[in-house]
Design an enzyme around this catalytic site. Structure first.
Site, PDB file in Angstrom:
ATOM      1  N   GLU A 116       0.842  -1.204   0.000  1.00 25.06           N
ATOM      2  CA  GLU A 116       0.000   0.000   0.000  1.00 25.06           C
ATOM      3  C   GLU A 116       0.878   1.256   0.000  1.00 25.06           C
ATOM      4  OE1 GLU A 116      -3.517   1.974   2.807  1.00 25.06           O
ATOM      5  OE2 GLU A 116      -2.061   0.581   3.657  1.00 25.06           O
TER       6      GLU A 116
ATOM      7  N   LYS B 157      -9.587   2.593  -3.049  1.00 24.85           N
ATOM      8  CA  LYS B 157     -10.088   2.139  -1.754  1.00 24.85           C
ATOM      9  C   LYS B 157     -11.452   2.765  -1.485  1.00 24.85           C
ATOM     10  CE  LYS B 157      -8.632   1.621   3.080  1.00 24.85           C
ATOM     11  NZ  LYS B 157      -7.592   1.957   4.080  1.00 24.85           N
TER      12      LYS B 157
ATOM     13  N   CYS C  59      -5.510  -2.365   2.729  1.00 20.99           N
ATOM     14  CA  CYS C  59      -5.342  -2.212   4.172  1.00 20.99           C
ATOM     15  C   CYS C  59      -6.449  -2.933   4.930  1.00 20.99           C
ATOM     16  CB  CYS C  59      -5.273  -0.725   4.527  1.00 20.99           C
ATOM     17  SG  CYS C  59      -4.790  -0.391   6.239  1.00 20.99           S
TER      18      CYS C  59
END
Length: 531
Positions: free
Chosen positions: A287, A352, A405
Site C-alpha cells: 500500500e 479504496k 489495508c
C-alpha cells in the site's frame, strides 16, 4: 467451581467492574500473537457469572433493569479493546509533534466506544436470561448480534471479533467457510461460556455435551477439508513475487528519501528468481509503496516499464490523483491499487472504498478542520473514497480482487465482489504500528478471509507480514516483520468464480437468529413455569 462461581456472582460495585475489565483483557490472550485459546473459556465463564449477579428490581423500568448488565458488558468490552487495540496509539507517535495529544483518545476513547457494543450484548442477553444453558445461548446470540452491528455501525470496525479466538490454526479456520465470521462469533461465545455451567447442576451435562459436539465438529470438519478432500486439478499456476521493502514510516514522505525508496523497490522487483523458481508473472508492491502521486510522475512509470520484463504485470499500492472538475475545486486523491504493464502504462486501477476515519479522511471535515483536526495519513487534504470495487486482470485472465489495508477485515466487502475474482490481493502498510500485536492481528484476519471466500491470498505489507496464502488458509510463504526481500511462489488458482462469502454470511446470520429464538423460548418457558 461452585464456591468460585458464588464469589464472582456476589461481587458488587467497583469490584465487579474490575473483574469484568480483567476478564475482557484476559480474552485478548486468545488472539494473535498469543493464540492461547483457553483464555476464552476463562473470560466468558466469568462474564456469565458476573451477569448472574446482576439482580434488577422487577418493578423498575426496562432501561433501569438493564443498566447493571450493560455496565458489566461495557467494562468487559473496555478491558478487551484496551488490551487488544492499545497499539493503535503507536500510529500517532510517528508524527508525535502533531498527534501525541490524541493518544488518550486512541488508546482509551476508541475502546470506550467499541465497548458500547459489548454493553449492548450483555443487556440483550440479560433480557432473555434463563437458568442453566438458556443464559449461555442468550449470551451467544447477543454477542452475535453485537459483532454483526460492529461490522457496519459508524462505518464499522469488526477488528478482533471474538470468533477469531476459535481460529488460531488453518485446520480450525475451515468452519468459517460454512458459517461465516458472524456465525463463528456466536458459536465461539457459546462454547467458551459453557464452563459457567460447571458451578451448577442444571444442564451441566447437556452443556458439556453440546460443547464437545461443537468442538469435535469444528476440528473434524477442518481435518476433512485439509487432509480428506481431493485437490482441485482444474486451474493454473500463477508465478507471483511479493515485495516487502520495510520502509520506515517516519522517513517515508521525506522528499530526500523518494529516489532511494523508488530504487529499492525497483532493485528488489528485478532480482532474478531463486534457483528452481520461474520468472514472476505478477509482482505486487505494498500500500502507498511510492512516496509520491504516481499519476504525476511519468518518469517513475517509465522506470517501472524498463524494469518489467515482457509479459510481466505490476500491482502496486499508490496514491493517484484526478484533476479538479473546475478551477474552484481541489484535485481528488485516491488510495489505490494500480496495474502497470510491461510498457510502463497504467492499464487499470481500483480505489479504496472503505477509508479509515481520521486516518484517511475527516468526518465532518469543514467543522473539525476549524478546530485544528487533520488526518493522520500524510496526504494532501485526505483521500476520497472510490466509487466501485471490482477485480483487476492478472496475467492469464485471472481476476484479482484488491482489498486495501483494513478493508480485508470486512466480510461483507469481500462478499459483494467475490464472484468476479479468483484471488484476493491485500496491500497494506502496517509500519505505522511497529512491532506490536497489530500486524499479527491484521494478518490473521486476512488469512481467515481467504478461507471464508475460498480463494488464495496475496498479501504485500510494507514492513510485514507479507505472505502468500492458499484457499485453505495455509501459508505458502511469508516474511516476518521488518524483513527486506521478495517472496517468490507458484500459486495454484482454481478455475471458476467464488461466492463462498455470500453463503457463509447468510448462514452465520441464520445461526444468530436460531440462538436468539431459542434463548427467548427458554426464557418464556421459565417464566411460565415460575408463574
Amino acid at each position: 467451581m461452585t464456591d468460585l462461581a458464588a464469589r464472582v456472582i456476589l461481587l458488587w460495585g467497583w469490584r465487579r467492574a474490575v473483574v469484568a475489565l480483567l476478564a475482557g483483557a484476559c480474552a485478548v490472550l486468545a488472539l494473535p500473537p498469543y493464540d492461547f485459546f483457553p483464555a476464552g473459556f476463562v473470560s466468558f465463564t466469568v462474564l456469565v457469572w458476573l451477569l448472574d449477579g446482576v439482580a434488577p428490581d422487577p418493578g423498575d423500568r426496562l432501561l433501569r433493569r438493564l443498566r447493571g448488565a450493560f455496565a458489566v458488558g461495557w467494562w468487559f468490552g473496555f478491558g478487551y479493546f484496551v488490551a487488544g487495540l492499545w497499539w493503535v496509539g503507536r500510529a500517532l507517535l510517528v508524527d508525535a509533534d502533531n498527534f501525541a495529544w490524541a493518544l488518550p483518545i486512541a488508546v482509551l476513547g476508541l475502546p470506550a466506544l467499541l465497548a458500547l457494543f459489548y454493553g449492548l450484548a450483555a443487556a440483550l442477553a440479560r433480557l432473555a436470561w434463563a437458568d442453566g444453558i438458556g443464559r449461555i445461548v442468550a449470551l451467544a446470540a447477543a454477542f452475535g448480534i453485537a459483532e454483526w452491528l460492529r461490522s457496519f455501525v459508524l462505518t464499522g470496525f469488526p477488528w478482533n471479533a471474538v470468533g477469531y479466538a476459535a481460529m488460531p490454526l488453518p485446520v480450525l479456520m475451515q468452519s468459517v467457510a460454512v458459517v461465516g465470521l458472524f456465525g463463528m462469533n456466536a458459536l465461539a461465545v457459546l462454547v467458551f461460556a459453557i464452563p459457567a455451567l460447571t458451578g451448577f447442576r442444571r444442564h451441566r451435562l447437556v452443556g458439556v455435551a453440546v460443547a464437545l459436539l461443537l468442538i469435535a465438529a469444528h476440528i473434524g470438519y477442518g481435518l476433512f477439508q485439509i487432509y480428506g478432500t481431493a485437490p482441485v486439478e482444474d486451474g493454473r499456476q500463477l508465478q507471483v513475487r511479493v515485495v516487502q521493502p520495510s520502509v520506515s514510516q517516519s522517513g517515508k514522505w521525506d522528499p530526500q528519501e523518494r529516489a532511494r525508496i523508488m530504487k529499492s523497490l525497483l532493485d528488489l522487483s528485478a532480482r532474478p528468481p531463486a534457483e528452481g523458481r520461474e520468472r514472476p508473472e505478477l509482482i505486487v508492491w505494498p500500500e502507498t509503496a511510492l512516496p509520491f502521486v504516481i499519476t504525476e510522475r511519468p518518469d517513475a512509470l517509465a522506470a517501472i516499464g524498463t524494469m518489467l520484463e515482457t509479459g510481466q504485470t505490476l500491482f502496486l499500492g499508490a496514491v493517484r490523483s484526478e484533476a479538479a472538475a473546475s478551477a474552484q475545486d481541489a484535485p481528488r486523491y485516491y488510495n489505490a491499487v494500480v496495474a502497470i504493464n510491461d510498457g510502463g502504462e497504467i492499464v487499470d486501477a481500483v480505489d479504496k472504498l472503505h477509508l479509515v476515519p481520521f486516518g484517511e479522511y475527516l468526518p465532518f471535515q469543514e467543522l473539525l478542520e476549524g478546530f485544528g483536526f487533520e488526518t493522520v495519513a500524510e496526504t494532501i487534504g485526505g483521500f476520497s473514497a472510490g466509487s466501485a470495487r471490482r477485480a483487476l486482470s492478472a496475467p492469464g485472465g485471472i481476476g484479482a480482487l484488491p482489498m486495501i489495508c483494513y478493508e480485508i477485515i470486512f466480510p461483507d466487502l469481500l462478499a459483494g465482489s467475490s464472484a468476479q475474482a479468483d484471488i484476493i490481493v491485500n496491500v497494506t502498510n502496517d509500519a505505522w504500528f511497529g512491532d506490536t500485536a497489530g500486524p499479527y492481528q491484521h494478518f490473521r484476519q486476512a488469512q481467515v478471509r481467504a478461507v471464508e471466500a475460498g480463494m488464495p491470498l496475496i498479501r504485500a505489507a510494507n514492513n510485514g507480514i507479507s505472505a502468500i496464502v492458499d484457499e485453505k488458509g495455509r501459508v505458502v510463504d511469508a516474511f516476518a516483520l521488518d524483513t527486506v526481500g521478495v517472496l517468490d511462489a507458484a500459486l495454484f488458482v482454481a478455475d471458476g468464480r467464488h461466492q463462498n462469502t455470500i453463503n457463509a454470511g447468510r448462514n452465520g446470520l441464520l445461526i444468530i437468529l436460531f440462538f436468539a429464538t431459542l434463548a427467548c423460548g427458554m426464557n418464556i418457558s421459565q417464566r411460565l413455569r415460575s408463574n
